[in-house]
Scaffold this motif. Structure first.
Motif, short mmCIF file in Angstrom:
data_model
loop_
_atom_site.label_atom_id
_atom_site.label_comp_id
_atom_site.label_asym_id
_atom_site.label_seq_id
_atom_site.Cartn_x
_atom_site.Cartn_y
_atom_site.Cartn_z
N SER A 1 0.83 -1.21 0.00
CA SER A 1 0.00 0.00 0.00
C SER A 1 0.86 1.26 0.00
CB SER A 1 -0.93 0.01 1.21
OG SER A 1 -0.22 0.17 2.42
N LEU A 2 2.05 1.17 0.61
CA LEU A 2 2.97 2.32 0.62
C LEU A 2 3.71 2.46 -0.70
CD1 LEU A 2 4.59 1.87 4.16
CD2 LEU A 2 3.11 3.78 3.45
N VAL A 3 4.21 1.33 -1.21
CA VAL A 3 4.99 1.31 -2.45
C VAL A 3 4.55 0.09 -3.25
CG1 VAL A 3 7.29 1.50 -3.46
CG2 VAL A 3 6.93 2.19 -1.08
N PRO A 4 3.68 0.25 -4.22
CA PRO A 4 3.20 -0.90 -4.99
C PRO A 4 4.34 -1.61 -5.72
CG PRO A 4 1.79 1.01 -5.34
CD PRO A 4 2.99 1.50 -4.60
N PRO A 5 4.17 -2.89 -6.01
CA PRO A 5 5.18 -3.64 -6.76
C PRO A 5 5.40 -3.04 -8.15
CG PRO A 5 3.59 -5.12 -5.74
CD PRO A 5 3.04 -3.73 -5.59
N PRO A 6 6.50 -3.40 -8.81
CA PRO A 6 6.75 -2.91 -10.17
C PRO A 6 5.60 -3.23 -11.11
CG PRO A 6 8.70 -4.00 -9.29
CD PRO A 6 7.59 -4.27 -8.32
N ALA A 7 5.38 -2.35 -12.06
CA ALA A 7 4.33 -2.58 -13.04
C ALA A 7 4.61 -3.82 -13.89
CB ALA A 7 4.18 -1.36 -13.94
N SER A 8 5.90 -4.06 -14.16
CA SER A 8 6.30 -5.25 -14.93
C SER A 8 7.41 -5.96 -14.16
CB SER A 8 6.79 -4.85 -16.33
OG SER A 8 5.77 -4.18 -17.06
N PRO A 9 7.06 -6.75 -13.17
CA PRO A 9 8.08 -7.39 -12.32
C PRO A 9 8.96 -8.35 -13.10
CG PRO A 9 5.87 -7.56 -11.36
CD PRO A 9 5.70 -7.12 -12.77
N ILE A 10 10.19 -8.52 -12.59
CA ILE A 10 11.11 -9.51 -13.13
C ILE A 10 11.23 -10.63 -12.10
CG2 ILE A 10 13.49 -9.99 -13.79
CD1 ILE A 10 13.71 -7.13 -14.78
N TYR A 11 10.81 -11.83 -12.48
CA TYR A 11 10.84 -12.97 -11.58
C TYR A 11 11.87 -13.99 -12.06
CZ TYR A 11 6.28 -11.21 -10.02
OH TYR A 11 5.26 -10.42 -9.54
N GLY A 12 12.59 -14.58 -11.11
CA GLY A 12 13.47 -15.69 -11.45
C GLY A 12 12.66 -16.93 -11.78
N THR A 13 13.30 -17.87 -12.45
CA THR A 13 12.58 -19.06 -12.92
C THR A 13 12.92 -20.31 -12.10
OG1 THR A 13 14.33 -19.46 -14.56
CG2 THR A 13 12.41 -18.19 -15.27
N ARG A 14 13.89 -20.23 -11.23
CA ARG A 14 14.22 -21.40 -10.41
C ARG A 14 13.14 -21.62 -9.35
NH1 ARG A 14 19.61 -23.26 -10.30
NH2 ARG A 14 21.09 -21.99 -11.51
N SER A 15 13.03 -22.86 -8.89
CA SER A 15 12.17 -23.13 -7.75
C SER A 15 12.91 -22.75 -6.48
CB SER A 15 11.80 -24.62 -7.70
OG SER A 15 12.93 -25.40 -7.32
N TRP A 16 12.17 -22.55 -5.40
CA TRP A 16 12.83 -22.22 -4.13
C TRP A 16 13.66 -23.38 -3.63
CZ3 TRP A 16 13.67 -17.51 -3.14
CH2 TRP A 16 12.74 -16.53 -3.50
N ASP A 17 13.23 -24.62 -3.88
CA ASP A 17 14.04 -25.77 -3.47
C ASP A 17 15.40 -25.73 -4.16
OD1 ASP A 17 12.22 -26.80 -1.72
OD2 ASP A 17 11.40 -28.28 -3.10
N GLU A 18 15.43 -25.33 -5.43
CA GLU A 18 16.72 -25.20 -6.13
C GLU A 18 17.59 -24.15 -5.47
OE1 GLU A 18 16.70 -25.64 -10.71
OE2 GLU A 18 14.75 -24.80 -10.20
N VAL A 19 16.99 -23.02 -5.10
CA VAL A 19 17.74 -21.94 -4.46
C VAL A 19 18.31 -22.42 -3.13
CG1 VAL A 19 17.55 -19.67 -3.37
CG2 VAL A 19 16.43 -20.11 -5.56
N PHE A 20 17.49 -23.09 -2.32
CA PHE A 20 17.94 -23.55 -1.01
C PHE A 20 19.07 -24.57 -1.16
CE2 PHE A 20 13.31 -22.90 0.61
CZ PHE A 20 13.48 -21.53 0.51
N ARG A 21 18.96 -25.45 -2.13
CA ARG A 21 20.03 -26.43 -2.33
C ARG A 21 21.31 -25.76 -2.79
NH1 ARG A 21 15.76 -29.81 -4.31
NH2 ARG A 21 16.14 -29.07 -6.44
N ALA A 22 21.19 -24.78 -3.69
CA ALA A 22 22.38 -24.10 -4.21
C ALA A 22 23.10 -23.34 -3.11
CB ALA A 22 21.99 -23.15 -5.35
N LEU A 23 22.34 -22.76 -2.18
CA LEU A 23 22.95 -21.99 -1.09
C LEU A 23 23.27 -22.86 0.12
CD1 LEU A 23 20.58 -18.87 -1.11
CD2 LEU A 23 22.95 -18.93 -1.92
N ASP A 24 22.66 -24.04 0.20
CA ASP A 24 22.67 -24.84 1.43
C ASP A 24 22.15 -24.00 2.59
OD1 ASP A 24 22.98 -27.01 3.07
OD2 ASP A 24 25.13 -26.72 3.40
N LEU A 25 21.07 -23.30 2.31
CA LEU A 25 20.51 -22.34 3.27
C LEU A 25 19.04 -22.12 2.92
CD1 LEU A 25 21.67 -20.36 5.54
CD2 LEU A 25 21.56 -18.60 3.78
#
Length: 227
Positions: A61-85
């Protein structure tokens, strides 16, 4: 899957690899900002963790999201495994709404799903400049840096060279916010989620709120996808 507490199984060897003695590190006393927000609690689930979206809704409500957001395509499980975090649930919910983004053309928040395998391999090196300063002046630069146990993990940065992140102590949903400021002494970590901190910042009550002003053409209080 990474450990639920966000830790690493090889903490001792990790510290040794970075030439760092964890006993010399400090995690300053936590602070809870005065005049905290009063929010209606409405719990939802992100992954397996209960999460209150009130702060994210307030930020939108204070700062709306970008009009054309850029989203990554990896799954969160992939991110967690890559970081081990495992990353905090409020961060995950934020990125799924805002994507990789920049506030006031000053403060960047990363979407780790956009990283390549090669970029993931270099994430542990992101704070090497701080490690160099710590090696030269350990009395002034005493924070542990991830993947050192409990270390600072970066989630964003400013165009002025300030770095925003978490101290990775305990469960991810409990990680406090820490600012490694370019031109200021180290402050205390703040016991807020990333989204709560961003609400405070956008409300003019946190580090760097001077970066924007009403009607400013250079740093308007808007959120955009990075160029």
């Amino acid at each position: 899957m990474p450990r639920v507490d966000g830790g690493r199984d090889d903490q001792a060897s990790t510290s040794a690899a970075y030439g760092f003695d964890p006993s010399t590190a400090i995690i300053p006393e936590l602070e809870r900002p005065a005049g905290g927000m009063v929010l209606t609690v409405h719990v939802v689930t992100v992954g397996a963790v209960d999460y209150d979206p009130a702060a994210l809704n307030r930020l939108s409500s204070l700062v709306p999201p970008p009009a054309s957001p850029i989203y990554g395509t990896r799954s969160w499980d992939e991110v967690f495994r890559a970081l081990d975090l495992r990353l905090p649930p409020d961060y995950i919910a934020f990125v799924e709404r805002y994507g990789d983004c920049e506030f006031a053309r000053w403060l960047r928040v990363f979407d780790f799903r956009t990283l390549t395998d090669e970029q993931f391999a270099h994430v542990p090196e992101w704070m090497d400049d701080y490690r160099d300063l710590r090696e030269d002046s350990p009395e002034d630069f005493r924070l542990a840096m991830w993947p050192e146990p409990g270390g600072f993990f970066e989630w964003g940065c400013t165009i002025d060279g300030d770095v925003m992140g978490w101290m990775t102590v305990g469960k991810p949903e409990e990680w406090p916010i820490m600012i490694v400021a370019r031109h200021h002494d180290e402050d205390s970590p703040v016991q807020e989620t990333m989204t709560e901190w961003l609400v405070g910042w956008a409300s003019g009550a946190r580090f760097g709120s001077w970066a924007f002003s009403a009607g400013s053409e250079e740093h308007p209080l808007i959120c955009e996808a990075p160029d």
